[in-house]
Design a protein around this motif. Sequence first.
Motif, PDB file in Angstrom:
ATOM      1  N   TYR A  13      -9.936   9.628 -36.624  1.00 57.90           N
ATOM      2  CA  TYR A  13      -8.845   9.169 -35.762  1.00 57.90           C
ATOM      3  C   TYR A  13      -8.868   7.664 -35.506  1.00 57.90           C
ATOM      4  N   HIS A  55      -4.017  12.813 -25.659  1.00 61.38           N
ATOM      5  CA  HIS A  55      -5.146  13.747 -25.549  1.00 61.38           C
ATOM      6  C   HIS A  55      -6.015  13.765 -26.805  1.00 61.38           C
ATOM      7  N   GLY A  56      -5.412  13.857 -27.966  1.00 64.27           N
ATOM      8  CA  GLY A  56      -6.181  13.929 -29.211  1.00 64.27           C
ATOM      9  C   GLY A  56      -7.020  12.684 -29.442  1.00 64.27           C
ATOM     10  N   HIS A  57      -6.445  11.522 -29.181  1.00 69.32           N
ATOM     11  CA  HIS A  57      -7.178  10.269 -29.365  1.00 69.32           C
ATOM     12  C   HIS A  57      -8.306  10.150 -28.351  1.00 69.32           C
ATOM     13  N   ASN A  59      -9.846  12.589 -26.783  1.00 71.63           N
ATOM     14  CA  ASN A  59     -10.839  13.605 -27.108  1.00 71.63           C
ATOM     15  C   ASN A  59     -11.712  13.173 -28.285  1.00 71.63           C
ATOM     16  N   ALA A  60     -11.122  12.576 -29.294  1.00 68.47           N
ATOM     17  CA  ALA A  60     -11.884  12.106 -30.458  1.00 68.47           C
ATOM     18  C   ALA A  60     -12.868  11.017 -30.056  1.00 68.47           C
TER      19      ALA A  60
END
Length: 69
Positions: A13, A55-57, A59-60
């Motif tokens: 990411y 959220h994805g960024h 979380n990564a």
Amino acid sequence: MTATEKIQGPASYFPSIEKKYGQPIEHWLQILRSAGDLKHMELVSLLKTEHKLGHGHANALVAYYLARR
């Protein structure tokens, strides 16, 4: 790692995080280091609410940070 190996896991990411938010990954890792001893989702929430990451960024970044701590 060779140039032909594909980056996997949370680090995959990183290019999109740097492009979207205009900061190097080290900037985000420093924020996580400065946050103290918080749990995974507390760190994700910090990045989302105070720094407006998706959220994805978030979380990564947290997964990468905690795996190396």
